[in-house]
Each structure stands twice: as C-alpha cells, then as structure tokens.
Design an enzyme around this catalytic site. Structure first.
Site, PDB file in Angstrom:
ATOM      1  N   GLU A  68       0.839  -1.212   0.000  1.00  0.00           N
ATOM      2  CA  GLU A  68       0.000   0.000   0.000  1.00  0.00           C
ATOM      3  C   GLU A  68       0.867   1.252   0.000  1.00  0.00           C
ATOM      4  O   GLU A  68       0.803   2.068   0.925  1.00  0.00           O
ATOM      5  CB  GLU A  68      -0.906   0.012   1.235  1.00  0.00           C
ATOM      6  CG  GLU A  68      -1.834  -1.179   1.355  1.00  0.00           C
ATOM      7  CD  GLU A  68      -2.625  -1.175   2.674  1.00  0.00           C
ATOM      8  OE1 GLU A  68      -2.343  -0.353   3.569  1.00  0.00           O
ATOM      9  OE2 GLU A  68      -3.538  -2.004   2.790  1.00  0.00           O
ATOM     10  N   GLY A 106       2.227   4.939  -0.585  1.00  0.00           N
ATOM     11  CA  GLY A 106       1.666   6.260  -0.853  1.00  0.00           C
ATOM     12  C   GLY A 106       2.792   7.221  -1.152  1.00  0.00           C
ATOM     13  O   GLY A 106       3.135   7.513  -2.291  1.00  0.00           O
ATOM     14  N   CYS A 142      -3.720  33.364  10.267  1.00  0.00           N
ATOM     15  CA  CYS A 142      -3.585  33.997  11.578  1.00  0.00           C
ATOM     16  C   CYS A 142      -3.240  32.985  12.657  1.00  0.00           C
ATOM     17  O   CYS A 142      -4.038  32.723  13.573  1.00  0.00           O
ATOM     18  CB  CYS A 142      -4.886  34.718  11.912  1.00  0.00           C
ATOM     19  SG  CYS A 142      -5.234  35.935  10.658  1.00  0.00           S
ATOM     20  N   GLU A 143      -2.110  32.366  12.532  1.00  0.00           N
ATOM     21  CA  GLU A 143      -1.604  31.418  13.526  1.00  0.00           C
ATOM     22  C   GLU A 143      -0.087  31.473  13.459  1.00  0.00           C
ATOM     23  O   GLU A 143       0.475  31.462  12.361  1.00  0.00           O
ATOM     24  CB  GLU A 143      -1.993  29.968  13.176  1.00  0.00           C
ATOM     25  CG  GLU A 143      -3.450  29.714  13.078  1.00  0.00           C
ATOM     26  CD  GLU A 143      -3.932  28.597  13.998  1.00  0.00           C
ATOM     27  OE1 GLU A 143      -3.154  28.124  14.846  1.00  0.00           O
ATOM     28  OE2 GLU A 143      -5.099  28.235  13.859  1.00  0.00           O
TER      29      GLU A 143
HETATM   30  N1  LLP Z   1      -1.690   1.960   4.411  1.00  0.00           N
HETATM   31  C1  LLP Z   1      -2.242   2.422   5.526  1.00  0.00           C
HETATM   32  C2  LLP Z   1      -3.184   1.566   6.265  1.00  0.00           C
HETATM   33  C3  LLP Z   1      -1.933   3.714   5.991  1.00  0.00           C
HETATM   34  O1  LLP Z   1      -2.491   4.159   7.111  1.00  0.00           O
HETATM   35  C4  LLP Z   1      -1.020   4.517   5.262  1.00  0.00           C
HETATM   36  C5  LLP Z   1      -0.704   5.871   5.707  1.00  0.00           C
HETATM   37  C6  LLP Z   1      -0.476   3.994   4.075  1.00  0.00           C
HETATM   38  C7  LLP Z   1      -0.823   2.708   3.686  1.00  0.00           C
HETATM   39  C8  LLP Z   1       0.468   4.772   3.207  1.00  0.00           C
HETATM   40  O2  LLP Z   1       1.640   5.060   3.871  1.00  0.00           O
HETATM   41  P1  LLP Z   1       2.887   5.712   3.107  1.00  0.00           P
HETATM   42  O3  LLP Z   1       3.395   4.723   2.089  1.00  0.00           O
HETATM   43  O4  LLP Z   1       2.431   6.967   2.466  1.00  0.00           O
HETATM   44  O5  LLP Z   1       3.856   5.967   4.191  1.00  0.00           O
HETATM   45  N2  LLP Z   1       0.150  12.678   6.924  1.00  0.00           N
HETATM   46  C9  LLP Z   1       1.396  12.043   7.287  1.00  0.00           C
HETATM   47  C10 LLP Z   1       1.417  10.585   6.872  1.00  0.00           C
HETATM   48  C11 LLP Z   1       0.267   9.789   7.429  1.00  0.00           C
HETATM   49  C12 LLP Z   1       0.242   8.366   6.948  1.00  0.00           C
HETATM   50  C13 LLP Z   1      -1.038   7.702   7.260  1.00  0.00           C
HETATM   51  N3  LLP Z   1      -1.166   6.370   6.783  1.00  0.00           N
HETATM   52  C14 LLP Z   1       2.541  12.821   6.678  1.00  0.00           C
HETATM   53  O6  LLP Z   1       2.282  13.836   6.046  1.00  0.00           O
HETATM   54  O7  LLP Z   1       3.686  12.473   6.873  1.00  0.00           O
END
Ligand code: LLP
Length: 415
Positions: free
Chosen positions: A273, A275, A342-343
């Site tokens: 998965e 991202g 405004c923060e």
């Molecule tokens: N699978 C699940 C169940 C997840 O919760 C996540 C990310 C991913 C896959 C993808 O993870 P990646 O490959 O992107 O690391 N907003 C935060 C990151 C939060 C990630 C949440 N879950 C940031 O900007 O660093």
C-alpha cells in the site's frame, strides 16, 4: 529521482517552466510531474523479482483522480480508508477487485457501499467491526472478504504521529488475540476470511521494522492456517520513506529484497500500500512572495501559500526544501517562511538560510506531492489551490482553483 530541475537558473518541471504555469494558473499551485509518478511506480514494481505484488496505491497520499488514474493505467489497485476514497478510486478507473479498505472507524454506510461494489478485501481493525461487516453483508445477501489488521507492536522509528504499529496506537488487533479473532471471524456466515494485514508506520527509513513485522505475521499465518483458515493475502501496508532533506531510506530494490526474503515461505499474494514513495517527490507547491519584513532581528518572508495548503511543517515539524523558481539574487539570509494565516504555527521554514527574494518572485516548496493537497483545508476561508499535472512540454489543470462560491457551497442563510 525526479524531474524538477534548473535550466539556466530557472526551475522546470519536465520541459515546462514553473513560471509559465504560475503565470497561467496563478499561485499557490501544486505541480506534479507525470514522468516522475510513472517512474516511481515502475521502479517499485520492477524491484520485486521473485513475487509479483498487487500494488494498491494509498489514495490518501494524493487523492486527485488524474493521479490515481495514472497509477490505474499502470496496473495499480487502491488502498482506501473511507467511502470518499472508494468513490475517487472507482471514478479514476480502479477495478473494485483491486481495492483494499483499512481504517478503524468504517461506518455501516461505508461498509455497505464497499460490499455492493465488491471490493477485494476489508482490513478489519476490531472484533466489533467483524460483527458489523457480517451483519451488513447479511442484509445485502452478499459475502464480504476480510483480512485482519494485526498490531504487531513494533517500533517503526518514525515520527510518533505517523507510527501505527505499536500497542499504544489505535490501529489493528493485538497480535496476542489475533488467532482468536480469526477463529471468530471465520465462524461468521457472511464473511470469507482470507487475509492478514498490517501497516506499522509511515516515512520509514530502515527495512528492519518491516521485516520484524512480517516475521511476526508469518508466525501468525502458520497458527491461523493450522486452524483451517486459508490466508491468501498478506498486506504489509505502505510506509517506505523518501528523502526530504538528508534521510537515506532504503532504495526500492533493497526494500523488495528484504520483503521477498521474509516472505520466502508464504504461498499467497503480497499486497503493498505505498503512498508517499510514489507521489512525495513527484510534486511541489509553488507560492509567490507577498511581503518581507523584520521583527527585531528576525526576518520573515510572507508568501501566498499557507498551512491550509501544506500542513506538514506545522503538524509534524516536517522539513521541506524551499527554493527560488528563478535564482536572481544569490545572497542568502536566515529567515522564516510563513503564510498569511492567523496562527504562529503557519510556517514552512524557521530560521532557515534561504535566498533573499523580492516581492512577486516565486518560491517552490519541494517534496509536496504526498499529504500536501490531500490534507489541505479551507481554514481562514482560503480557497484551495489549483493542481496541475505536467506531461513533457504540456500541462493540464487537474483541479481548478476553488472559487469564492465554492467556499460557501452547501451553506444556507436562515431566517
Ligand atoms: N496503508 C495504511 C493503512 C496507511 O495508514 C497509510 C498511511 C499507508 C498505507 C500509506 O503510507 P505511506 O506509504 O504513504 O507511508 N500525513 C502524514 C502521513 C500519514 C500516513 C497515514 N497512513 C505525513 O504527512 O507524513
């Protein structure tokens, strides 16, 4: 590797001048490179040599349907966490039988939507959710396929807000009770239990926590199989980190090799998965300098992008490199780069040595493709930025800038 480069001291995305896009579309604007997105996907998928994983792109990282569609065209499935993400994934052309659904708080409505669409797998995160998916499936007279997300209690060595596989985190089912949870789920008439899942955290810069988590899962698979349940899918989540500053995350080949090693005895299908690793360095946020000023000795550069556009620095103290779109002045000075909100938490950099820039010059905030636009908001009634996808010497607006009317859409004056 990405395709944002200077030519004659002017920043380009592939063959397009960033300035031309900013002049045309305005700022703040997110700009993505198609070539980079494709390259990242190809490198990750080619890194696996002995197994062919199902790559379920984690839609939350960057949810624009044009980008999801690009991955779909390369064979990706989707990892979703809400009915909204299911809608986007389907609209972008991802086939339901390549969609996996995680999340601790799926509503009955969302579960029904996913069952009707016949998704590949629910990753179940609590015993109560097992009951609910079964009862919704019963109402719909359809069977739902489920895997159980285990909480392996492994420290991913990342920012506490994005670590997810520790007991103190809300995610998954305690691996101590996992076998019982499997037995319970498989006693349900409307469930087919055939997966095991985990996601220990994000922005991981070493493979060892992932390998430890897989080892734990493999132990469990043995026990689960002994109780007559056939685990066909091993979903190891996402989490592979990228370079924002000077981190050295494992290259995809090393990541793949470690996973293939740990899964040598697994006979089912591997699901990933990813991202951030796909989209993070394939996107930038471009803003324009509005004002410069000193408060005492402290210098501020105020730009027209803000924490509502990219919240990572405010929320995680995350580092994003900031560079001029055209290097006119080579003089540098320590300064804060801030937005109009405004923060005091509305900043992109603090006390950072950066080029001195004039009003109306453009700045690029790098590595903003992941968790950038997808975490943006309308705070301070700011219209959300436009998104542009560059393809060689052409580009398309893949999300137009919001209008003032968009801001009050759905609101009503009463009385
Ligand atoms: N699978 C699940 C169940 C997840 O919760 C996540 C990310 C991913 C896959 C993808 O993870 P990646 O490959 O992107 O690391 N907003 C935060 C990151 C939060 C990630 C949440 N879950 C940031 O900007 O660093």
């Amino acid at each position: 590797m990405n395709f944002f480069n200077y030519k004659n001291r002017e920043l380009y995305c592939e063959d397009v001048k960033i300035k031309d896009i900013a002049d045309d579309v305005g700022t703040p604007v997110y700009i993505y490179s198609k070539k980079t997105l494709k390259r990242h996907y190809a490198v990750l998928s080619n890194a696996f040599t002995s197994i062919e994983p199902l790559i379920c792109y984690s839609v939350k990282a960057n949810s624009n349907i044009a980008n999801i569609a690009l991955f779909a065209s390369m064979g990706a499935g989707a990892d979703i966490v809400s009915g909204g993400e299911l809608y986007r994934a389907l609209k972008a052309g991802i086939k339901a039988d390549r969609i996996v659904y995680s999340g601790v708080g799926k509503t009955e409505e969302e579960i029904a939507y996913a069952i009707k669409e016949n998704i590949l797998l629910f990753n179940v995160e609590s015993i109560e959710e097992i009951d609910i998916i079964n009862s919704v499936a019963k109402k719909l007279k359809k069977k739902a396929r489920v895997g159980i997300r285990i909480n392996p209690d492994i420290d991913p060595q990342t920012h506490p807000y994005i670590s997810t596989g520790l007991k103190k985190n809300k995610f998954g089912i305690d691996s101590k009770y996992a076998v019982d949870a499997y037995k319970y789920a498989s006693s349900m008439q409307y469930l087919t239990v055939n997966g095991i899942d985990m996601h220990i955290g994000s922005q991981l810069t070493t493979v060892s926590p992932i390998v430890s988590a897989i080892n734990r899962a493999m132990n469990l698979v043995q026990k689960i199989n002994q109780s007559g349940i056939n685990i066909q899918y091993m979903d190891i989540g996402g989490g592979l980190g990228i370079t924002y500053k000077d981190e050295l995350p494992p290259v995809p080949q090393k990541y793949a090799k470690a996973i293939e090693g740990a899964l040598a005895n697994f006979e089912g299908k591997l699901i990933l998965e990813p991202g951030r690793v796909l989209v993070g360095n394939a996107g930038i946020l471009v803003g324009k300098v509005l004002y410069r000023k000193y408060n005492g000795k402290k210098r501020f550069m105020i730009i027209d992008a803000a924490m509502n556009d990219l919240i990572r620095p405010s929320l995680y103290n995350a580092y994003h490199s900031i560079i001029p779109v055209k290097t006119i002045n080579t003089k540098m000075e320590k300064q804060d780069v801030v937005g109009p909100i405004c923060e005091s938490g509305d900043f992109f950099a603090k006390d950072r040595n950066l080029h001195l820039m004039d009003r109306n010059e453009l700045v690029a905030i790098m590595s903003a493709g992941a968790y950038g636009f997808s975490m943006s908001s309308n705070y301070n009634s700011r219209r959300r930025a436009a998104e542009v996808l560059v393809d060689g010497s052409r580009y398309n607006v893949i999300r137009r800038r919001e209008t003032l009317q968009d801001l009050i859409r759905g609101e009503t004056l009463i009385g």
